[in-house]
Design a protein around this motif. Structure first.
Motif, short mmCIF file in Angstrom:
data_model
loop_
_atom_site.label_atom_id
_atom_site.label_comp_id
_atom_site.label_asym_id
_atom_site.label_seq_id
_atom_site.Cartn_x
_atom_site.Cartn_y
_atom_site.Cartn_z
N THR A 82 3.20 -11.87 71.64
CA THR A 82 2.36 -11.58 70.48
C THR A 82 1.60 -10.26 70.63
N PRO A 83 0.85 -10.07 71.72
CA PRO A 83 0.20 -8.76 71.84
C PRO A 83 1.15 -7.64 72.27
N MET A 84 2.25 -7.95 72.91
CA MET A 84 3.13 -6.91 73.46
C MET A 84 4.57 -7.07 72.98
N PRO A 85 4.84 -6.88 71.72
CA PRO A 85 6.21 -7.12 71.23
C PRO A 85 7.25 -6.21 71.87
N ARG A 86 6.87 -4.95 72.09
CA ARG A 86 7.87 -4.03 72.65
C ARG A 86 8.22 -4.43 74.09
N PHE A 87 7.18 -4.80 74.83
CA PHE A 87 7.42 -5.27 76.19
C PHE A 87 8.31 -6.50 76.17
N ALA A 88 8.06 -7.39 75.22
CA ALA A 88 8.84 -8.64 75.15
C ALA A 88 10.31 -8.33 74.93
N LEU A 89 10.58 -7.34 74.12
CA LEU A 89 11.97 -6.96 73.87
C LEU A 89 12.67 -6.60 75.19
N PHE A 90 12.02 -5.74 75.96
CA PHE A 90 12.63 -5.32 77.23
C PHE A 90 12.72 -6.50 78.20
N VAL A 131 12.95 -9.66 77.65
CA VAL A 131 14.00 -10.61 77.30
C VAL A 131 15.37 -10.00 77.59
N LEU A 132 15.53 -8.72 77.31
CA LEU A 132 16.81 -8.08 77.61
C LEU A 132 17.13 -8.18 79.10
N PHE A 133 16.16 -7.83 79.94
CA PHE A 133 16.44 -7.85 81.38
C PHE A 133 16.59 -9.27 81.89
N ALA A 134 15.85 -10.18 81.30
CA ALA A 134 16.01 -11.58 81.69
C ALA A 134 17.43 -12.05 81.36
N MET A 135 17.92 -11.65 80.20
CA MET A 135 19.27 -12.04 79.82
C MET A 135 20.29 -11.41 80.76
N ALA A 136 20.04 -10.15 81.13
CA ALA A 136 20.93 -9.49 82.07
C ALA A 136 20.92 -10.25 83.40
N ASN A 137 19.73 -10.71 83.79
CA ASN A 137 19.62 -11.46 85.05
C ASN A 137 20.35 -12.79 84.95
N SER A 138 20.41 -13.34 83.74
CA SER A 138 21.16 -14.59 83.56
C SER A 138 22.65 -14.32 83.42
N GLY A 139 23.05 -13.08 83.54
CA GLY A 139 24.48 -12.76 83.50
C GLY A 139 25.08 -12.84 82.11
N LEU A 140 24.35 -12.36 81.12
CA LEU A 140 24.89 -12.39 79.76
C LEU A 140 25.96 -11.31 79.60
N ALA A 198 18.47 -20.98 83.93
CA ALA A 198 17.34 -21.92 83.98
C ALA A 198 16.11 -21.25 84.56
N TYR A 199 16.24 -20.64 85.74
CA TYR A 199 15.00 -20.11 86.31
C TYR A 199 14.50 -18.87 85.58
N THR A 200 15.43 -18.02 85.10
CA THR A 200 14.96 -16.81 84.43
C THR A 200 14.33 -17.13 83.09
N LEU A 201 15.03 -17.93 82.30
CA LEU A 201 14.53 -18.15 80.95
C LEU A 201 13.35 -19.11 80.91
N TRP A 202 13.26 -19.97 81.91
CA TRP A 202 12.07 -20.83 81.95
C TRP A 202 10.83 -19.97 82.20
N MET A 203 10.99 -18.97 83.06
CA MET A 203 9.87 -18.05 83.28
C MET A 203 9.56 -17.29 81.99
N VAL A 204 10.61 -16.82 81.32
CA VAL A 204 10.39 -16.09 80.07
C VAL A 204 9.65 -16.97 79.08
N LYS A 205 10.07 -18.22 79.01
CA LYS A 205 9.43 -19.14 78.07
C LYS A 205 7.93 -19.25 78.37
N ARG A 206 7.60 -19.37 79.66
CA ARG A 206 6.20 -19.61 79.99
C ARG A 206 5.35 -18.34 79.93
N VAL A 207 5.99 -17.18 80.18
CA VAL A 207 5.21 -15.95 80.20
C VAL A 207 5.21 -15.27 78.83
N ILE A 208 6.39 -15.11 78.26
CA ILE A 208 6.52 -14.29 77.07
C ILE A 208 6.28 -15.09 75.80
#
Lengths: 502, 648
Positions: free
Chosen positions: A377-385, A387-396, A432-442
């Motif tokens: 919410t306060p950092m939309p641009r940061f969230a974009l990056f 989530v992108l890197f989190a997805m890369a870490n999940s091997g998308l 699981a571990y990457t996106l669960w972190m994203v869920k809780r942080v972002i």
């Protein structure tokens, strides 16, 4: 004309002398531009390595050779092939980003900070380009010093424990490597790594040498069970230190397997490949489960690094099993190239993730997941990056994180269905571990007032993350250029290791 | 044609990039994305005309080499044949309608531009999926639609339930993808290529190869591949037991429920199996599994629709059940019927979702049917289009769903007569499912549009028909929901429409051209079959329970508390997965971390070594105290002992 220059020496020594210069000037205000300039110049100098590289040969290119210590036949011998060249480019590229990342953040002893990173860069390039075992060892050990200082001086509250643990752990491993190198020298009368490759060695000696190398490289990768220094080191290291550690230093272990273990002791590698494969699978699965429950973002990414590096080691050592199962080497090259791609891609992705955590840490001075929530919410641009890197870490697919895992899983199927089965669990666990972190942080509701007051990325941070995002997407959508430079070296190594050296 | 194909996929991507990454106005965002997808739609229409009417193609085009490793080229390219052309048309049409509808639905949302960016990105990904000519690109599209689905379910990212649902959706899909990727690995190992054409051509030769999975147990490689690939389809198309994510995905805005979770993405699994028909036809075992899984989903997910109160969830369970029908068709080797139902379902289910969305807008984002009722007079267009959608869904004669569903039941009947494995169960499941479908559909219909007005006063005063951007897509979707069945029946099922794209073993072929006596013949045949009467019975039951004896449903629930609880708890799958997989992983991770890493490795080995050294040095340091009298005393003692020894 460029090809006539001693490029490798320039890339090695320019940052080292640049670092000394920064140290000598010792003025924080001047240190930043000088450091940036030096790192940019180094990067520009390293580009010809790619453009002038001849991908059709596995021979060492850009070689330089001078006698250094005549008594022991130690040479100042540099040269690169398809394994080391991409790693050198990764080093020079990442250093620029790290210097930019510390630009405003580091206020305490800034000159020394930037000097340490420049010297570090030169030493790392030295490790990747050294073809003389002694020279390699000198760079290898020297590298520990700036890292030790970086963690110890600019690190978090528990930095002393972490830096000593880091130093002793890695040092312990390398001592055994030194013994092996000395043995090889006494047997061959030379310190040239390529001579070691060609030299026949009896089985018992091979096994011992292999185990000694394994200890050194396994600590660096790191492989289970000698991995526990990494989470501590990452947590305490400043952002830049974490980035260098994850993006480049870990790759030295993988590089060591390719440059030393496999070609010098192929028979022992064949005999003990089950060990490496087992440890790799433990890294992939066990460490993923550990990563799921981490509460500290940096620790989580550190564990994720260990898990992802498991794919590199798996790819390097699956060859023998493929040969045994299918009777042909078909697929081994994909596995090995997959492992290499995984290392490089992990350099981008883990670097980017640590920088993302750094962005948050600079603002709130906390790495705890529970201190955040709803950052989007306060950092939309940061969230974009993020989530992108989190997805890369999940091997998308479409990001570089996919390429290496894809190739390694596809190839390991040829060795054994169950190895591929276990390795492929990363698809579920990594997400699981990457996106669960994203869920809780972002995502979610804004966690607290401090989060609500967060400022979005500034221009400098946006620039750094954009560059990494482009790299991650480019190599995800078009990895062919990265693989082309490796083919010859991989083929050469494969034909070398299937021939007994007893 | 290559340029046209490229424009078809890239136009939505460009729209997504402009709307998402550049700071554009709302008007700009919807203009570029609608223009992009509209362009794709018209070019898809042209492609359809070019390939199907003019009979050109099929096209197998390589765009670029993704990478070369081990001498194998991994490429990105397009395969456009009849099957692809049909899918492209369906995808771009529904996507276009949903784009237009979104202007109305997301009107007040602050994330307007982002939403348009996502749905355009989805259109791009879905097109890449259906147009792929190799397994790698299929996987690319497969995961990319999963990503966009993740982003869109969690679109309202401050809602805890939404971000829970999107994580769940992604992870459950990943379980399917895990199998899918292994299937691809198996294909690469045994075929040495990932391109469709050579794999399909070689499949028969590889039939006899067996893979030893466990010592002493081996399976045909084709069966292994088919089952692994089907695991991916179970994730994406939400088949039992990986169905749990789809109902929760309703947390996303309604337009995406229509586009992604009803019309297009969830049918990717159906499309994939149909595309792989040359492989599946070689494995009766795999087909049997597909049949059973589909039948379970078709019947048991329908029951769950009966007890839901959220209007979108009813439609979601209906989608699950209908996806089960499509899967059953695949299992019965009636791939064409599966694709036929996929197409009709895409239209009428998108229509139903968008109609539900229209109701939700009018109700000020209230989704509980218990607070609706009697909306018929306030929203005539929504009412009539929803009626058309519902009639199509229950398979009312003449509507599109009638033809496709009857075709599936016919095919299963055929398989049943051929005594194929699992077909008996499947037949009764799909026939019984017809009654359930009619019951839950009209339960919803009556609860929403008829009967008492149960909303509060404030809402009632503001009730009115939704703006034209909402109703126009409803009308445009209602048209194919009615007519597409009549038009497509002959060529799709009995003609040679899919002759090149779908392969059916002649022994399995349920639809024979000589049995076909035109649409009327099919219609009249259908009137004499049990499904029609079951459907009407379902509507009648719904009328009785929700219009006449409105107190009966509560009484029934009271009378059978166990059944009601089982259904309300969705058979307990959510709780079970939450406890075992989510909770179990966390416990296991915690255990590994605290015991393995912290206690054993760090505690004993690393710090243990340090402590051991520390302990011994603390003993040995006693020898070097630095006090002269300690040394002198030790020397004297030593002297005495030595002297003693010598003397004795």
């Amino acid at each position: 004309m460029l090809a006539d220059l001693p490029l490798l020496s320039l890339i090695t020594w320019l940052p080292i002398f640049g670092g000394l210069w920064v140290l000598f000037v010792n003025n924080d205000a001047h240190a930043r531009p000088i450091a940036l300039l030096v790192s940019l110049a180094t990067f520009l100098l390293s580009l010809p390595l790619y453009f002038l590289f001849d991908p059709s040969t596995a021979n060492m290119q850009f070689a330089e050779r001078l006698l250094w210590i005549p008594t022991f036949q130690i040479h100042y011998h540099l040269g690169i092939d398809g394994f080391s060249m991409p790693l050198i480019l990764l080093t020079t590229f990442t250093t620029i980003l790290v210097i930019l990342a510390g630009w405003e953040v580091i206020q305490y002893k800034a000159a020394q900070y930037f000097a340490a990173f420049l010297i570090m860069e030169g030493l790392m390039v030295g490790v990747f380009s050294a073809l003389d075992a002694m020279l390699f060892y000198v760079f290898w050990e020297a590298m520990l010093v700036p890292m030790f200082i970086i963690i110890g001086v600019w690190g978090g509250p528990n930095r002393v424990y972490a830096s000593i643990k880091f130093f002793l752990y890695t040092f312990l491993g390398s001592v055994f490597m030194l013994i092996s190198l000395l043995y090889l020298y006494f047997k061959s009368g030379s310190f040239a790594i390529l001579d070691f490759h060609a030299m026949p060695i009896p089985m018992t000696a091979q096994i011992l040498i292999f185990l000694a190398f394994l200890l050194a490289f396994a600590v660096k990768v790191p492989m289970w069970p000698v991995h526990t220094w990494l989470p501590d080191a990452h947590v305490e290291a400043p952002t830049g230190g974490s980035v260098i550690l994850a993006a480049i230093m870990l790759k030295m272990g993988g590089y060591g397997f390719l440059r030393f273990s496999l070609p010098i002791t192929p028979d022992a590698s064949r005999e003990l490949d089950w060990l490496i494969i087992t440890l790799s699978l433990i890294a992939i699965i066990y460490i993923s489960f550990v990563a799921i429950v981490q509460r500290d973002m940096k620790k989580l990414i550190a564990y994720s690094s260990i898990s992802h590096m498991g794919f590199a080691t798996l790819g390097f050592f699956i060859t023998f099993m493929i040969l045994e199962n299918t009777g042909s080497l078909h697929g081994s090259a994909s596995a090995m190239e997959g492992g290499m791609v995984q290392m490089i891609s992990h350099g981008f992705i883990s670097g980017a993730l640590f920088l993302c955590v750094g962005v948050l840490y600079d603002r709130l001075h906390s790495r705890q997941i529970s201190d955040y929530g709803g950052v989007a919410t306060p950092m939309p641009r940061f969230a974009l990056f993020a989530v992108l890197f989190a997805m890369a870490n999940s091997g998308l697919p479409g990001t570089s994180g996919f390429v290496g895992e894809f190739l390694v899983i596809l190839s390991s199927f040829k060795a054994n269905f169950w190895i591929a089965f276990l390795a492929a669990t990363i698809l579920i666990l990594g997400a699981a571990y990457t996106l669960w972190m994203v869920k809780r942080v972002i995502f979610g509701k804004i966690g607290n007032e401090k989060v609500a007051a967060l400022q979005d990325l500034n221009a400098r941070e946006t620039l750094i993350l954009t560059v990494l995002a482009i790299a991650v997407l480019f190599f995800g959508l078009y990895p062919a250029p990265m693989l082309e430079i490796m083919h010859a070296s991989v083929e050469n190594l494969l034909t070398h290791i299937v021939h007994s050296k007893l | 044609m290559q340029t046209i194909f490229l424009i078809i996929v890239l136009a939505p991507l460009l729209g997504a990039i402009i709307a998402g990454l550049f700071n554009v106005s709302r008007c700009m965002a919807h203009t570029v994305t609608i223009a992009g997808v509209g362009l794709s739609f018209f070019l898809s229409l042209y492609t359809f005309y070019h390939i199907i009417i003019q009979g050109q193609g099929p096209y197998d085009i390589t765009l670029y080499t993704w990478l070369i490793s081990d001498g194998i080229r991994f490429q990105v390219g397009f395969l456009v044949d009849h099957l692809t052309a049909l899918m492209m048309l369906v995808v771009t049409f529904v996507a276009w309608m949903v784009h237009i509808y979104t202007i109305g639905y997301m009107h007040e949302d602050p994330g307007y531009q982002r939403f348009f960016s996502y749905i355009s990105l989805f259109t791009f990904s879905m097109l890449m999926l259906v147009m792929a000519n190799n397994f790698m690109q299929l996987f690319f599209g497969w995961e990319a639609v999963g990503l966009v689905s993740y982003l869109l379910i969690g679109f309202w990212h401050t809602r805890e339930s939404a971000v829970f649902a999107n994580l769940k959706a992604f992870l459950v899909n990943r379980v399917g993808d895990f199998g899918f990727l292994l299937g691809i690995a198996a294909i690469l190992m045994y075929f040495n290529t990932l391109d469709y054409q050579p794999v399909f051509e070689l499949a028969e030769q590889k039939q006899s190869i067996r893979l030893e999975l466990l010592p002493g147990y081996s399976a045909s490689i084709i069966t292994v591949i088919c089952l692994l690939l089907f695991m991916g389809a179970m994730g994406k198309s939400a088949q039992f037991p990986l169905h749990v994510w789809l109902p929760d995905s309703m947390e996303g805005p309604t337009p995406i429920s229509a586009l992604i979770h009803a019309a297009t993405m969830v049918t990717a699994g159906i499309f994939m199996v149909a595309r792989m028909s040359p492989l599946y036809e070689l494995s009766p075992t795999a087909l049997g599994v597909v049949l059973i899984i589909g039948a379970i989903t078709a019947l048991f997910m329908g029951f769950l629709g009966l007890v839901q109160h959220d209007i979108k969830r009813v439609v979601a369970y209906s989608t699950l059940s209908q996806l089960g029908y499509m899967t059953v068709a695949l299992g019965a080797s009636a791939y064409t019927a599966g694709i036929f139902h996929l197409m009709t379902h895409a239209f009428f289910k998108a229509l139903l979702f968008l109609a539900a969305g229209s109701v939700i807008i009018a109700m000020h984002h209230e989704q509980d049917m218990r607070k609706m009722g009697g909306l018929r007079k306030y929203m005539p267009i929504t009412y009539w289009t929803a009626l058309i959608g519902s009639l199509a869904l229950i398979g009312f004669p003449g509507f599109s769903g009638f033809f496709s569903k009857d075709a599936i039941i016919e095919a299963v009947h055929h398989a049943y007569q051929a005594e194929r494995w699992g077909a008996c169960f499947a037949y009764y499941a799909v026939v019984g499912g017809v009654f359930i479908t009619a019951l839950y559909s009209f339960r919803m219909f009556f609860l929403v549009f008829h009967g008492q007005e149960r909303m509060d006063k404030h809402t009632r005063e503001h009730l009115h028909e939704t703006p034209w951007v909402v109703t126009l897509p409803l009308i445009l979707l209602a048209i194919p929901s009615v007519v597409i069945g009549v038009i497509a029946l002959g060529p799709l099922l009995y003609g040679s429409f899919f002759a090149e794209a779908i392969f059916v073993n002649p022994a399995h072929q349920p639809f024979l051209a000589e049995d076909y006596h035109g649409v009327w013949g099919f219609l009249i045949h259908g009137l004499t079959q049990p499904p029609l009467w079951l459907a009407l019975a379902g509507v009648a039951t719904a009328y009785l329970l929700y219009m006449v004896k409105t107190d009966w449903p509560a009484l029934i629930a009271q009378r059978f508390p166990l059944i009601h609880r089982i259904l309300s708890n969705k058979y307990g799958f959510d709780d079970f997965y939450q406890a075992t997989f989510a909770g179990g992983s966390r416990d296991l991770g915690h255990h590994f971390w605290k015991t393995g890493d912290v206690k054993l490795i760090d505690g004993m080995l690393v710090n243990g070594t340090a402590y051991t050294i520390g302990f011994f040095s603390s003993i040995f340091r006693q020898l070097q105290t630095g006090f002269l009298y300690h040394y002198a005393f030790t020397m004297i003692i030593g002297l005495v002992v030595l002297l003693g020894l010598f003397v004795l």
